[in-house]
Every structure is written in C-alpha cells, then in structure tokens.
Design a protein around this motif. Structure first.
Motif, PDB file in Angstrom:
ATOM      1  N   LEU A 439      14.008 -13.118  30.390  1.00 15.62           N
ATOM      2  CA  LEU A 439      13.317 -11.877  30.745  1.00 15.62           C
ATOM      3  C   LEU A 439      14.240 -10.937  31.511  1.00 15.62           C
ATOM      4  CD1 LEU A 439      10.788 -10.161  30.816  1.00 15.62           C
ATOM      5  CD2 LEU A 439      10.060 -11.423  32.852  1.00 15.62           C
ATOM      6  N   GLU A 440      14.959 -11.449  32.501  1.00 15.75           N
ATOM      7  CA  GLU A 440      15.876 -10.612  33.276  1.00 15.75           C
ATOM      8  C   GLU A 440      16.973 -10.039  32.386  1.00 15.75           C
ATOM      9  OE1 GLU A 440      15.637 -12.923  37.610  1.00 15.75           O
ATOM     10  OE2 GLU A 440      17.357 -13.195  36.297  1.00 15.75           O
ATOM     11  N   LEU A 441      17.540 -10.877  31.540  1.00 14.79           N
ATOM     12  CA  LEU A 441      18.651 -10.439  30.707  1.00 14.79           C
ATOM     13  C   LEU A 441      18.201  -9.401  29.690  1.00 14.79           C
ATOM     14  CD1 LEU A 441      21.648 -10.876  30.140  1.00 14.79           C
ATOM     15  CD2 LEU A 441      21.027 -12.725  28.577  1.00 14.79           C
ATOM     16  N   THR A 442      17.069  -9.633  29.055  1.00 14.80           N
ATOM     17  CA  THR A 442      16.566  -8.673  28.073  1.00 14.80           C
ATOM     18  C   THR A 442      16.242  -7.345  28.743  1.00 14.80           C
ATOM     19  OG1 THR A 442      15.623 -10.516  26.806  1.00 14.80           O
ATOM     20  CG2 THR A 442      14.853  -8.310  26.257  1.00 14.80           C
ATOM     21  N   ASN A 443      15.683  -7.388  29.939  1.00 12.96           N
ATOM     22  CA  ASN A 443      15.370  -6.158  30.655  1.00 12.96           C
ATOM     23  C   ASN A 443      16.636  -5.434  31.088  1.00 12.96           C
ATOM     24  OD1 ASN A 443      13.307  -4.377  31.699  1.00 12.96           O
ATOM     25  ND2 ASN A 443      13.909  -5.066  33.736  1.00 12.96           N
ATOM     26  N   ALA A 444      17.703  -6.188  31.380  1.00  6.12           N
ATOM     27  CA  ALA A 444      18.988  -5.556  31.703  1.00  6.12           C
ATOM     28  C   ALA A 444      19.553  -4.823  30.481  1.00  6.12           C
ATOM     29  CB  ALA A 444      19.975  -6.610  32.198  1.00  6.12           C
ATOM     30  N   TYR A 445      19.413  -5.407  29.305  1.00  5.39           N
ATOM     31  CA  TYR A 445      19.826  -4.723  28.075  1.00  5.39           C
ATOM     32  C   TYR A 445      18.986  -3.466  27.850  1.00  5.39           C
ATOM     33  CZ  TYR A 445      23.244  -7.971  26.106  1.00  5.39           C
ATOM     34  OH  TYR A 445      24.393  -8.703  25.856  1.00  5.39           O
ATOM     35  N   ARG A 446      17.741  -3.501  28.261  1.00  8.27           N
ATOM     36  CA  ARG A 446      16.889  -2.310  28.142  1.00  8.27           C
ATOM     37  C   ARG A 446      17.466  -1.153  28.954  1.00  8.27           C
ATOM     38  NH1 ARG A 446      12.212   0.115  30.493  1.00  8.27           N
ATOM     39  NH2 ARG A 446      12.271  -1.325  32.253  1.00  8.27           N
ATOM     40  N   ALA A 447      18.156  -1.463  30.059  1.00 11.47           N
ATOM     41  CA  ALA A 447      18.805  -0.402  30.834  1.00 11.47           C
ATOM     42  C   ALA A 447      19.891   0.285  30.008  1.00 11.47           C
ATOM     43  CB  ALA A 447      19.404  -0.986  32.116  1.00 11.47           C
ATOM     44  N   LEU A 448      20.628  -0.478  29.210  1.00 17.90           N
ATOM     45  CA  LEU A 448      21.621   0.139  28.319  1.00 17.90           C
ATOM     46  C   LEU A 448      20.925   0.991  27.263  1.00 17.90           C
ATOM     47  CD1 LEU A 448      24.085  -2.859  27.755  1.00 17.90           C
ATOM     48  CD2 LEU A 448      24.389  -0.903  29.286  1.00 17.90           C
ATOM     49  N   ALA A 449      19.799   0.480  26.748  1.00 15.66           N
ATOM     50  CA  ALA A 449      19.049   1.243  25.743  1.00 15.66           C
ATOM     51  C   ALA A 449      18.538   2.558  26.315  1.00 15.66           C
ATOM     52  CB  ALA A 449      17.880   0.404  25.233  1.00 15.66           C
ATOM     53  N   ASN A 450      18.284   2.580  27.617  1.00 16.79           N
ATOM     54  CA  ASN A 450      17.771   3.784  28.274  1.00 16.79           C
ATOM     55  C   ASN A 450      18.875   4.618  28.916  1.00 16.79           C
ATOM     56  OD1 ASN A 450      15.091   3.357  27.573  1.00 16.79           O
ATOM     57  ND2 ASN A 450      14.673   2.122  29.392  1.00 16.79           N
ATOM     58  N   GLY A 451      20.097   4.492  28.416  1.00 18.91           N
ATOM     59  CA  GLY A 451      21.176   5.324  28.928  1.00 18.91           C
ATOM     60  C   GLY A 451      21.651   4.958  30.305  1.00 18.91           C
ATOM     61  N   GLY A 452      21.504   3.695  30.701  1.00 24.36           N
ATOM     62  CA  GLY A 452      21.991   3.244  31.995  1.00 24.36           C
ATOM     63  C   GLY A 452      20.948   3.261  33.092  1.00 24.36           C
ATOM     64  N   VAL A 453      19.693   3.549  32.755  1.00 26.41           N
ATOM     65  CA  VAL A 453      18.609   3.609  33.742  1.00 26.41           C
ATOM     66  C   VAL A 453      17.781   2.329  33.651  1.00 26.41           C
ATOM     67  CG1 VAL A 453      16.537   4.832  34.499  1.00 26.41           C
ATOM     68  CG2 VAL A 453      18.522   6.111  33.661  1.00 26.41           C
ATOM     69  N   ALA A 454      17.655   1.612  34.775  1.00 18.41           N
ATOM     70  CA  ALA A 454      16.939   0.332  34.810  1.00 18.41           C
ATOM     71  C   ALA A 454      15.565   0.504  35.437  1.00 18.41           C
ATOM     72  CB  ALA A 454      17.742  -0.705  35.594  1.00 18.41           C
ATOM     73  N   GLY A 455      14.666  -0.415  35.103  1.00 17.31           N
ATOM     74  CA  GLY A 455      13.321  -0.461  35.673  1.00 17.31           C
ATOM     75  C   GLY A 455      12.741  -1.834  35.429  1.00 17.31           C
ATOM     76  N   ASP A 456      11.673  -2.138  36.111  1.00 19.43           N
ATOM     77  CA  ASP A 456      11.071  -3.466  35.998  1.00 19.43           C
ATOM     78  C   ASP A 456      10.300  -3.615  34.694  1.00 19.43           C
ATOM     79  OD1 ASP A 456      12.094  -4.039  38.467  1.00 19.43           O
ATOM     80  OD2 ASP A 456      10.243  -3.582  39.545  1.00 19.43           O
ATOM     81  N   ALA A 457      10.275  -4.844  34.183  1.00 21.87           N
ATOM     82  CA  ALA A 457       9.431  -5.165  33.034  1.00 21.87           C
ATOM     83  C   ALA A 457       8.007  -5.406  33.525  1.00 21.87           C
ATOM     84  CB  ALA A 457       9.961  -6.402  32.309  1.00 21.87           C
ATOM     85  N   VAL A 458       7.019  -5.067  32.697  1.00 25.17           N
ATOM     86  CA  VAL A 458       5.614  -5.101  33.097  1.00 25.17           C
ATOM     87  C   VAL A 458       4.815  -5.925  32.099  1.00 25.17           C
ATOM     88  CG1 VAL A 458       3.579  -3.720  33.635  1.00 25.17           C
ATOM     89  CG2 VAL A 458       5.852  -2.805  34.095  1.00 25.17           C
ATOM     90  N   LEU A 459       3.958  -6.816  32.596  1.00 25.61           N
ATOM     91  CA  LEU A 459       3.112  -7.644  31.739  1.00 25.61           C
ATOM     92  C   LEU A 459       1.645  -7.245  31.827  1.00 25.61           C
ATOM     93  CD1 LEU A 459       2.864 -10.031  29.795  1.00 25.61           C
ATOM     94  CD2 LEU A 459       2.719 -11.549  31.771  1.00 25.61           C
ATOM     95  N   ARG A 460       1.209  -6.770  32.975  1.00 27.62           N
ATOM     96  CA  ARG A 460      -0.193  -6.357  33.139  1.00 27.62           C
ATOM     97  C   ARG A 460      -0.362  -4.930  32.634  1.00 27.62           C
ATOM     98  NH1 ARG A 460      -4.532  -7.974  36.538  1.00 27.62           N
ATOM     99  NH2 ARG A 460      -3.178  -9.537  37.486  1.00 27.62           N
ATOM    100  N   ALA A 461      -1.416  -4.703  31.871  1.00 29.10           N
ATOM    101  CA  ALA A 461      -1.650  -3.390  31.285  1.00 29.10           C
ATOM    102  C   ALA A 461      -1.936  -2.356  32.373  1.00 29.10           C
ATOM    103  CB  ALA A 461      -2.808  -3.439  30.306  1.00 29.10           C
ATOM    104  N   VAL A 462      -1.757  -1.097  32.040  1.00 28.92           N
ATOM    105  CA  VAL A 462      -1.989  -0.004  32.977  1.00 28.92           C
ATOM    106  C   VAL A 462      -3.405  -0.089  33.509  1.00 28.92           C
ATOM    107  CG1 VAL A 462      -2.116   2.490  33.227  1.00 28.92           C
ATOM    108  CG2 VAL A 462      -0.317   1.456  31.828  1.00 28.92           C
ATOM    109  N   GLY A 463      -3.555   0.098  34.826  1.00 27.55           N
ATOM    110  CA  GLY A 463      -4.866   0.000  35.447  1.00 27.55           C
ATOM    111  C   GLY A 463      -5.068  -1.329  36.137  1.00 27.55           C
TER     112      GLY A 463
END
Length: 700
Positions: A439-463
């Motif tokens: 999970l951590e590693l995949t989310n770190a790759y997501r930062a590359l996908a977002n142009g170098g901007v990182a954020g937390d992964a979320v499992l609970r739906a909005v609300g």
C-alpha cells in the motif's frame, strides 16, 4: 440465555432506572445489533461481512412478513397454543402446569411466548442456575401483561423470533435458518420449521430428541411431511458447518474499517473490480504453483483522490494481509532515486552512467552489486539504466545524490516501514534492501503519477469522517514527468526485458518491476493517467520462488488488472510541465542512437560525451562532499575498506590529507581512520583538480 446486544441492554437499563414503561417495538428493533458488520462497496452494495461479536451469531433483523408462515404455526403449536387469545399470560396453562408439577413425575412449564419475550428483554428476569425465583416469576407475569397491552401480537412474535436462541451461538431466526439450512427465513419448509420450533424448548438436545419432538409437532399440525424426511433434514442440519453468508472476498480491507457489531460502512472499493482482481490473482498463482509461488496481493488507487478501488490482501487461502505486510522492495525504489538526482540536476535522462564492476566497503563487508543478468553494459544513459533496471548505475547514482537525502525523500513519500536510519540500509538502499508495504509503495508511485505531489490513500468513502489529508509536493514536477516517460518507454527497457513482454501495454502506462534478494519478493507497480496499480507475489513464509522475475510473476497480474481498468479508454501520455523541454541529443562516442530527449529546463544539451572523453571535467563521485562514514565495531579494523570513485580521472592520483595514496585505477581501498579528512584528485604535478571533505565516525 444468550446475551443481548450491548445497545439493547443499555436501552433496558435506562428504562428500568427511570421507572419507565417497557421499550416500544421500534426501540427494541433500533437497539438490535447483528453479530456481523458489513462493508459496502463505493456503490452501496454489500462487499464483505465480518464477524465482530464472538459471543453469539445474529443476522440482521427479520420482519415477520419475511418469515415462512410454517415457522410461526409450528412455534405457536409447540410453545403457546392460545397465544392469540390470552393477554400475555395463559392462566389455564399455568393451572395445568401447577397440577402436573404436584402430581406428575414430568413437570411442565407454562411460560407464554410473551412471557419468554419479557425474559429476553429484561436481564433481571433471566433465570439463574437454579431457575427463576418466585419474585422473578411474578415480575415476568407483570411484564408480559404490560407487553401484551402495549404491543400487537405480530410485534411480540416478530421480536421473539429475532431474540430467541435456537442452538449453540445461533440467536434469532435469521442466523438459525442460514446456519442450519443455508437459506433465508422466508424459504423454510414444514420440516425445517418444526425442527426450529423443537429447538426453542431444548437448544442443546441431540438429533434424536429434536427429531421426535419435530415429528410430533408435524402430526399435531396435520402436516403431510413424513417423519423420515424430518429426521433426514435434522441430521443434515446438525452436521452442517456454520458459515457466514457468502459475499465477495475483501476480508483484509474489511478489517481496516469495521469495528462495531451491526455497523455498515461504505468503502471506496469497487465491487466488480475487487472480484476481477481477486480472480486474476488466483489464476496467476495457480499457474506459478510449480515455481513455489503461493501468495500475492493487489492494490488499485485512484490517482486524483487517493481512493483505494481494490484491496486484495491474498488469494483467499490465508489470514495474512499482503497489502500491509512489509517486504523487501527490490528495484521498485529506483524511480524515486533517479527522480531525486534529476531534480537536483546531478544527471539528465541522457547522462551516461557507469555500469561496470563496483565494490564498496560497508558495515557488513564489501558490497558488490550485480545486474539481474549477471553482466555489465559498460556505459548506459540514465534512461536505459532506469528502464532496464541496471543495478550498478543505481548504486552510483545513490552515491552521487546522497544516501541520507534519498532516505529522507522516501520517508516524505510515506514509506513509513523504513524505521531504521539511512546508514542501516547502506548503499543497498538503492536496490531496495529496505522493507516496504504494498500500500505504501503503490501510493508513493501515485505521487509520481500526480507530478510529484503525494497524499494519503483512503479506504473509507467520503462522509465517513476520514480525510485524505493535505497534498504535499515531494518531487519537482519535471523530474516526476521524466521518470514516468522513462518507465513508459518500451525501447529503453528492451535492453533487459526485450520488446515483447507484459509491460508493453497498448495504451500509455509507466511501470516498474522489482525482485528482492533470493527471489523472495516479486513486484510490479505502474500507473496510467487515472489509476495506479501495485502487485506483489511471493510467499508469506519468506520462502524463495524458483526462477520467477517481475516480468513473469507479478507483471501478468498487473497487466490484466490495468487492461480491465483501461477498457474503452485510450490512456494517453501526460502533458509535460512547464519546466521541461525536449531536445535532440547525440552521444559521442555512439553509446546509444541519437534521439529526442526530455530535459529539465537549463540542463539540456545537444551532445553527450562519455566520462573521460572530450568535454568532461575530472571529479570525485564518492564520497560526496560532507559525507559521514561510520566504522563498524563488529568488523576487524584491518578488514574495513572505503573505495573512492572518480570520473574522467585517467592518469590522476588520489591524495588524502596531503598524502598520495596511488592512482585512481588502483582498487585496494583505504582503511578508514576516524576523524575529518580531505580527499583530492591530483595530477602528475601535484595540482588538485577535484576535492571533497568527509568525516569517519569511530566507535562510541
């Protein structure tokens, strides 16, 4: 007597403390809690049930209209034949019971269903080891009268069917029908209904006694069901394994969200994607079983929101969660290393990197990295080195960019599994010696996908009260873009993987594989414009796989899941940020064919000359200026060595603290001495052409 749901006990206690009337049917139903919690997918469909209350097994509340008419008929015949006539207490039955208790050997009870319900609702009325006291029986009679006056007969019967215990941990008609007969209460037939009615009186009775009572009930009801059918049904029911209702597998994700019995939590998971990913993983593991590959895990993230769309903790045969279990990262950390070096403008995508034998002194002895194919390419550009996953250039890049700085950047990406300081991992950090979670590693790759901007992964739906947290820039947008362009380049990776492999998608996708030491962990992580997918395969017990690489192990799973996500979508390449530009570049000598290459603005060049050739200035590669080296107290001092590295240094010599050590081509190494040192590259005349200061720490 099985315990009630905690919320129902609180409701009754509050009513008793206030001297209030018995709770209403609506209050009882609202306070009722199933023993399971249910995780819903992002569309609101049930995805996974998880047992929370281990004392009893309760299904959701069942309305009387959803119960087969055969069960109430059998229950009233067995427990309360004048239920529809009396006012909560059957005086005729009580008189007959008193007579039987005085003059017959087999005493009988006279509790109506309403009286039994009063006992279920009020803990103070529940019988102790010696039965109910006279005071309890009197209070139970009064409570039953109050119930009958305030509730309708159907309301009493519905509450009773949901609160009464049938057998073992089974409480309520919903759990009994599902566990014993594998069906909903609406589908109960006469045989099953008589068995359940017989169980109310004696939940722990053996199959023979239950069958006799059920058969007698069937005769009293004038049912056409033969006794032999009732006996067969009872034997099958008692032999049946108690299992929860089948739902698509997302058990590990449910454990992250579900805490309270009876709750329903909407997750970010997509049910259809979850089922597809689970099926793909199972199929791949079956194909790899002969190579000692037994376990795997998958994570799918939405790039924009960080929502977790799929969480497959394993293939269904283990309780281990492969999404959160730390494993060695292998080559999957290399993209972050090269992004750091590009950002600091230490290299470009066209820079030539030395892929030749290298030996470094570490706390554990000499460290000599090799490539996957156990060969060396000589010089290769940064693009080729990263895409083809060459190991020695990565280690040299770590020495150039700084081990401590790289470690800090990994922590900034959210790789919290790196609990040790940088010097603990040594130069092997470039090749993924550290343990990370999928999970951590995949989310770190997501930062590359977002142009170098990182954020937390979320499992609970909005609300649900859980926010992704603020976005944070971890890499320069240009560096992230160039790394993504390299990882999407099939020609660049062909040096190691060939042109035809599972990484070569028909749409734009940046992807990296990784294999840890001794083939214990196998990774494939990559992204498109909308999704980032991470896959791990291996063995939860740490056993080594047999000749399985990232391309043959995890990559086919990654490709299948990504194809499913991208169906009907073109998957176009991202737009370059403002700080990058593309220029035609040539190599001298012709290390690689001329090509158009991406550069961070200000680092562009039209020609790249190999180190030692025309246009390259001599310099020290390792140790970098300001480095801190440590003496390992567990290694004999005579065996410890530091190997200095230089570029374009043919004919030059090393000079340390004013003393000439020898030519740069000599590789005997220097025995470290605690203290501050000045290392210089000097020519034949003793003139310094490069220098670096470093410190060696001694034993404390």
């Amino acid at each position: 007597m099985k315990r009630l749901a905690p919320s129902l006990l609180l409701l009754l206690a509050a009513g008793a403390a206030q001297g209030a009337a018995l709770p209403t049917p609506a209050q009882v139903r609202a306070a009722y809690r199933p023993s399971d919690a249910v995780m819903l997918d992002r569309h609101g469909a049930p995805l996974q049930a998880l047992r929370i209350d281990r004392q009893v097994r309760r299904q959701p509340w069942v309305a009387l209209a959803d119960v087969s008419p055969a069960l109430p008929l059998a229950l009233l015949q067995a427990e309360d034949q004048r239920f529809m006539e009396h006012g909560g207490v059957d005086l005729r039955a009580m008189g007959q019971a008193a007579w039987d208790n005085l003059f017959r050997r087999r005493p009988r009870g006279a509790s109506t269903i309403t009286m039994q319900l009063a006992g279920l609702l009020d803990p103070a009325l529940q019988a102790g080891a010696g039965g109910r006291t006279l005071g309890q029986k009197w209070d139970q009679v009064q409570a039953a009268r109050a119930l009958d006056a305030a509730w309708t007969k159907p309301q009493v019967l519905e509450a009773y069917l949901n609160l009464v215990s049938f057998r073992g941990e089974l409480q309520g008609v919903g759990s009994a029908a599902q566990a014993l007969f594998g069906k909903a209460p609406s589908g109960l037939n006469v045989a099953e209904s008589t068995i359940l009615a017989a169980l109310v009186r004696a939940p722990s009775a053996d199959v023979a006694l239950v069958t006799r009572r059920a058969c007698a009930l069937a005769v009293e009801l004038h049912a056409a069901t033969p006794c032999r059918d009732i006996g067969m049904t009872a034997r099958l029911a008692f032999a049946r394994q108690v299992v929860a209702a089948p739902l698509p597998p997302a058990r590990q994700a449910a454990r992250q969200l579900l805490r309270g019995a009876g709750e329903q939590v909407r997750s970010t998971l997509d049910g259809a994607l979850q089922r597809h990913a689970q099926a793909v993983l199972r199929q791949r593991l079956m194909a790899l079983r002969g190579r000692n590959v037994n376990d795997g895990a998958i994570v799918v993230l939405d790039n924009a929101s960080g929502e977790i769309l799929a969480w497959v903790g394993n293939a269904g045969g283990s309780e281990v969660d492969g999404v959160t279990a730390p494993r060695q990262a292998g080559s999957t950390l290399k993209p972050f290393l090269y992004a750091l070096a590009l950002e600091r403008r230490l290299i470009t995508a066209a820079s030539p990197l030395d892929d030749s034998p290298l030996a470094l002194a570490t706390a554990g002895g000499l460290y000599a990295p090799q490539n996957y194919e156990h060969d060396f390419k000589g010089f290769a550009s940064t693009r080729t080195s990263l895409a083809a996953s060459l190991n020695v250039p990565a280690v040299r890049t770590l020495l150039l960019a700084g081990q401590e700085r790289f470690h800090e950047r990994l922590l900034a990406l959210g790789l919290r599994s790196l609990t040790e300081p940088a010097d603990y991992y040594g130069p092997a950090l470039a090749l993924g010696s550290a343990e990370v979670t999928l999970l951590e590693l995949t989310n770190a790759y997501r930062a590359l996908a977002n142009g170098g901007v990182a954020g937390d992964a979320v499992l609970r739906a909005v609300g649900g009260g859980q926010a992704a947290g603020p976005a944070r820039r971890v890499f320069d947008a240009g560096a992230a873009f160039i790394v993504g362009d390299i990882l999407a380049d099939p020609a660049a990776r062909s040096v190691t993987f060939g042109l035809k492999n599972e990484l070569a998608a028909t749409y734009w996708a940046a992807v990296k594989t990784g294999t840890s030491k001794d083939m214990r962990d196998n990774w494939c992580i990559g992204w498109t414009g909308r999704y980032t997918v991470g896959v791990w395969v291996g063995n939860f017990d740490g056993g080594a796989m047999w000749d399985v690489s990232g391309v043959t192990g995890a990559a086919p799973v990654w490709r299948d899941v990504m194809d499913y996500l991208q169906r009907g979508q073109p998957g176009t390449a991202p737009r370059p940020p403002a700080n990058v530009l593309r220029r035609q570049v040539a190599f001298q000598p012709a290390l690689e064919p001329p090509r158009a290459e991406w550069f961070i603005r200000g680092t562009e060049t039209a020609q790249v000359t190999l180190p030692g050739g025309e246009g390259q200035a001599p310099g020290i590669v390792y140790p970098v200026d300001g480095s801190i080296l440590a003496v390992d107290p567990d290694i004999p001092a005579a065996r410890q060595r530091v190997f200095f590295l230089a570029r374009a240094a043919r004919g030059l010599r090393w000079q340390l603290d004013g003393e000439v050590l020898g030519g740069v081509d000599e590789s005997a190494g220097w025995q470290p001495v605690p203290g501050a040192h000045l290392l210089e590259l000097v020519d034949a005349g003793g003139k310094a052409v490069g220098s670096t200061a470093f410190v060696v720490r001694g034993q404390d």
